[in-house]
Design an enzyme around this catalytic site. Structure first.
Site, PDB file in Angstrom:
ATOM      1  N   HIS A 197     -29.720  -5.654  -1.376  1.00 24.06           N
ATOM      2  CA  HIS A 197     -28.822  -4.505  -1.403  1.00 24.06           C
ATOM      3  C   HIS A 197     -27.412  -5.001  -1.718  1.00 24.06           C
ATOM      4  CE1 HIS A 197     -32.089  -2.273   0.473  1.00 24.06           C
ATOM      5  NE2 HIS A 197     -32.155  -3.212   1.396  1.00 24.06           N
ATOM      6  N   ASN A 237     -32.779   5.425   1.216  1.00 22.74           N
ATOM      7  CA  ASN A 237     -31.989   5.680   2.413  1.00 22.74           C
ATOM      8  C   ASN A 237     -30.721   4.839   2.446  1.00 22.74           C
ATOM      9  OD1 ASN A 237     -33.413   7.728   3.788  1.00 22.74           O
ATOM     10  ND2 ASN A 237     -34.886   6.260   4.581  1.00 22.74           N
ATOM     11  N   ALA A 274     -30.854  -0.484   6.456  1.00 25.52           N
ATOM     12  CA  ALA A 274     -31.087  -1.838   5.951  1.00 25.52           C
ATOM     13  C   ALA A 274     -29.861  -2.492   5.347  1.00 25.52           C
ATOM     14  CB  ALA A 274     -32.206  -1.800   4.914  1.00 25.52           C
TER      15      ALA A 274
END
Length: 264
Positions: free
Chosen positions: A217, A187, A120
């Site tokens: 993120h 992850n 991602a």
């Protein structure tokens, strides 16, 4: 390519559809025994359904793992030892030293490769390049709406349903700690760690933020090259608000790069 897929969740189904559109063939699914019965109920046509890597049909060109940490641990070593290249989105599973060594040993024994999809987040190519010259610090911050942390240890620390004020950080530590404590949520932290300073030197903060509506993120990097910061606000797949659309897309991208005559 003739492909096998481990798992049949949201990310697996998205990746399978996109790969079929690109002319690849899904010839087998590796599923838990109880999932095989459920999947067969959806119709007789489609790939062969098996419960172990040892039952995969001949002629598989590549295996894709979309079944989370447990799926990679259960099937990854056998897939690699059988000589099948394997792509996974479960970077966080490699925080377990025993699993890391088992996968590496199986890949060497089978003459195969384990490819970690970027998942991602982006900018990992820049981070890998910066590592060559030397990195001083790498910090990852994962920011989600409060309800995005339901099902994680955060729900034992925060009132995720009732949060309306400032953002609250519910985890700080290393990428290894994050991947082991938050296996379904870290992850990205693991992918950043593997691309940069490693699991034990990468700093991680996980934040519940009522002011954001998407998963955010952030990567902050310092090194001999200078500094860079990267931020992405990711949308989820329509069928599952907890599954990143970009993570599913990265599976397809990783496979196509693996098979391409020119890679960039």
């Amino acid at each position: 390519m003739r492909l096998a897929v481990i798992g049949h969740g949201t990310i697996a189904r998205y990746a399978m559809e996109r790969l079929k559109e690109r002319g690849h063939r899904i010839v087998a699914l590796v599923l838990r025994p109880e999932r095989i019965a459920e999947t067969r109920a959806c119709g007789p046509d489609g790939p062969v359904l098996v419960s172990s890597a040892g039952d995969l049909p001949d002629g598989i060109d590549h295996v894709i793992d979309c079944a989370g940490h447990a799926g990679l641990a259960a099937h990854g070593p056998a897939v690699l030892a059988a000589g099948h290249d394997l792509t996974t989105v479960s970077a966080g599973a490699l925080a377990d030293p025993a699993l890391h060594d088992a996968l590496a040993g199986a890949a060497q024994a089978g003459g195969a490769r384990l490819c970690i999809a970027s998942g991602a987040v982006g900018a990992l190519d820049c981070l890998r390049a910066a590592r060559v010259g030397g990195l001083r610090a790498v910090r990852y911050v994962g920011r989600k709406p409060p309800r995005g942390w339901i099902g994680s240890p955060a729900e034992h620390m925060l009132d995720l349903d009732g949060m309306h004020g400032p953002a609250l950080t519910h985890f700080t530590g290393t990428a290894r700690q994050a991947a082991l404590v938050y296996p379904k949520n870290a992850n990205v932290a693991a992918a950043v760690a593997l691309s940069g300073l490693g699991f034990d030197a990468t700093e991680v903060a996980l934040v519940a933020d009522p002011q954001v509506s998407r998963n955010v993120h952030e990567i902050h990097v310092e090194g001999e090259f200078g500094t860079f910061e990267f931020r992405i606000e990711g949308t989820a797949l329509p069928d599952n608000p907890r599954s990143s659309a970009l993570a599913a897309m990265s599976v397809v991208s990783a496979l196509e790069r693996h098979d391409a005559p020119i890679v960039f």
